[in-house]
Design a protein around this motif. Structure first.
Motif, PDB file in Angstrom:
ATOM      1  N   GLY A 275       0.550  -1.495   0.141  1.00 48.06           N
ATOM      2  CA  GLY A 275      -0.049   0.182   0.251  1.00 48.06           C
ATOM      3  C   GLY A 275       1.129   1.412  -0.398  1.00 48.06           C
ATOM      4  N   LEU A 276      -0.079   2.431  -0.251  1.00 51.96           N
ATOM      5  CA  LEU A 276       1.148   4.056  -0.997  1.00 51.96           C
ATOM      6  C   LEU A 276       0.705   4.971   0.767  1.00 51.96           C
ATOM      7  N   ILE A 277       1.802   5.788   0.904  1.00 54.30           N
ATOM      8  CA  ILE A 277       1.109   6.302   1.410  1.00 54.30           C
ATOM      9  C   ILE A 277       1.664   7.921   0.727  1.00 54.30           C
ATOM     10  N   VAL A 278       0.268   8.971   0.815  1.00 59.71           N
ATOM     11  CA  VAL A 278       0.435   9.994   0.237  1.00 59.71           C
ATOM     12  C   VAL A 278       0.798  11.355   1.022  1.00 59.71           C
ATOM     13  N   THR A 279       2.064  11.949   1.145  1.00 65.31           N
ATOM     14  CA  THR A 279       1.718  12.859   2.029  1.00 65.31           C
ATOM     15  C   THR A 279       1.327  14.574   0.837  1.00 65.31           C
ATOM     16  N   ASN A 280       1.120  15.278   1.579  1.00 64.81           N
ATOM     17  CA  ASN A 280       1.144  16.515   0.577  1.00 64.81           C
ATOM     18  C   ASN A 280       1.631  17.988   1.796  1.00 64.81           C
ATOM     19  N   ASP A 281       1.951  18.637   1.432  1.00 71.75           N
ATOM     20  CA  ASP A 281       1.963  19.861   1.930  1.00 71.75           C
ATOM     21  C   ASP A 281       2.886  21.122   1.542  1.00 71.75           C
ATOM     22  N   VAL A 282       3.267  21.501   2.011  1.00 69.66           N
ATOM     23  CA  VAL A 282       4.204  22.999   2.094  1.00 69.66           C
ATOM     24  C   VAL A 282       5.643  22.743   1.844  1.00 69.66           C
ATOM     25  N   ASP A 283       6.539  22.409   0.869  1.00 63.06           N
ATOM     26  CA  ASP A 283       7.592  21.988   1.171  1.00 63.06           C
ATOM     27  C   ASP A 283       8.162  23.121   1.061  1.00 63.06           C
TER      28      ASP A 283
END
Length: 343
Positions: A275-283
């Motif tokens: 399974g995949l984890i996807v994080t998304n936030d300001v770099d």
């Protein structure tokens, strides 16, 4: 990107270009005046009044139950700042400002307008927050009774275009069947993924206030049978398991470093093998890298609102690796970074 002034007249441009006008020194002074004028107008609902109507000072003062002299000074200042226009003694929202709140990014603009006074109220305590490091997370301690409504409007407005881009970025070996959307807010990400993957079911972890708004959005999208909520504090609730992928979008900045590691470890446990984890936030950059305006701005905002911060992208990657994730890749959408790892 850096914040700065742009001269309108030739003399102003020359003063800025030659450095005679100390731009970085005067910017806070001017921005304080402009920002507070804007916030006052928003709280008095002046923009709403003048968006469809052209009114005199006296008429605005009567409708806002405010002092006529004070209203005159405020309206004239807002005209000078470009938010209003004055013609024949009457004021209305300027064409430039109207265009910005009615254009392609209108939902984002209006969401920001609505949430701005709540943010300003939290910033009143910035001195104390910096001195003590103690901040009440507004997710659990609302700023005002209407803060949650304003916040959710802001979320929906600011996430529309980034959501589309994120769905395109995430690639799967096979179409996913089960998604975990951690702190998924009013369901915008889950709706977008479910629209793309016809057999996908999504579980959203979030607080009851978000769930109430999200369920309305889910009904509008006619996805009631495929998207549901687990409500409560995600540190305490049972997440379930056997997920194909888990999304942590714009949520790690709302919790501390220790809490982030706990969430990432729990995410690992909830995923099926592969399974995949996807994080998304300001770099946010690592040590000794240049900090751009968006990164610094967002980190201070999240600290003031929640007591946390924008965590450095390399640090998040290490937390993912420590939790057991492998093949971690980084992608970019404008100022945001996505980290995708596999269990």
């Amino acid at each position: 990107m850096k914040i700065g002034f742009k001269g309108e007249k030739l003399s102003e441009k020359l003063l800025l270009a030659t450095g005679i006008l100390p731009e970085m020194a005067i910017m806070p002074f001017f921005s304080t005046v402009v920002g507070n004028a804007y916030l006052t107008a928003q709280r008095l609902e002046i923009f709403s009044l003048l968006e469809k109507n052209s009114l005199s000072v006296k008429e605005v003062a009567q409708k806002t139950e405010a002092d006529e002299h004070g209203i005159q000074v405020l309206l004239e200042a807002l005209t000078g700042f470009g938010y209003l226009e004055r013609q024949n003694g009457k004021f209305q929202v300027s064409r430039t400002f109207q265009k910005s709140i009615d254009g392609k990014m209108s939902e984002m603009a209006r969401g920001m307008m609505m949430f701005a006074p709540d943010v300003a109220k939290k910033f009143e305590n910035l001195d104390q927050a910096v001195k003590t490091g103690e901040v009440e997370n507004f997710h659990f301690t609302p700023i005002t009774p209407s803060s949650w409504s304003h916040y959710l409007t802001f979320l929906k407005g600011t996430s529309k275009e980034p959501t589309k881009a994120l769905v395109k970025k995430v690639k799967f070996d096979a179409p996913p069947q089960k998604m975990l959307d951690i702190a998924g807010g009013p369901a915008q990400y889950s709706i977008a993924f479910c629209r793309k993957y016809q057999n996908l079911e999504a579980i959203i972890l979030d607080l009851p206030e978000s769930a109430a708004e999200g369920e309305t959005e889910i009904k509008k999208a006619k996805l009631e049978g495929r998207i549901s909520y687990i409500t409560g504090n995600f540190f305490e609730t049972d997440w379930g398991g056997d997920y194909d992928f888990a999304l942590l979008s714009n949520m790690l900045h709302s919790i501390t470093a220790e809490q982030c590691q706990t969430v990432i470890k729990k995410t690992f446990e909830s995923l099926k093998p592969g399974g995949l984890i996807v994080t998304n936030d300001v770099d946010f950059p690592g040590e000794d890298e240049e900090i751009e305006m968006t990164a610094g701005w967002s980190s201070l905002l999240y600290f003031t609102m929640t007591g946390a911060r924008t965590h450095p992208t390399p640090t998040i990657k290490k937390w993912m690796s420590d939790a057991g994730f492998t093949k971690i890749k980084k992608t970019k959408i404008r100022s945001s970074a996505q980290l995708i790892g596999r269990k």
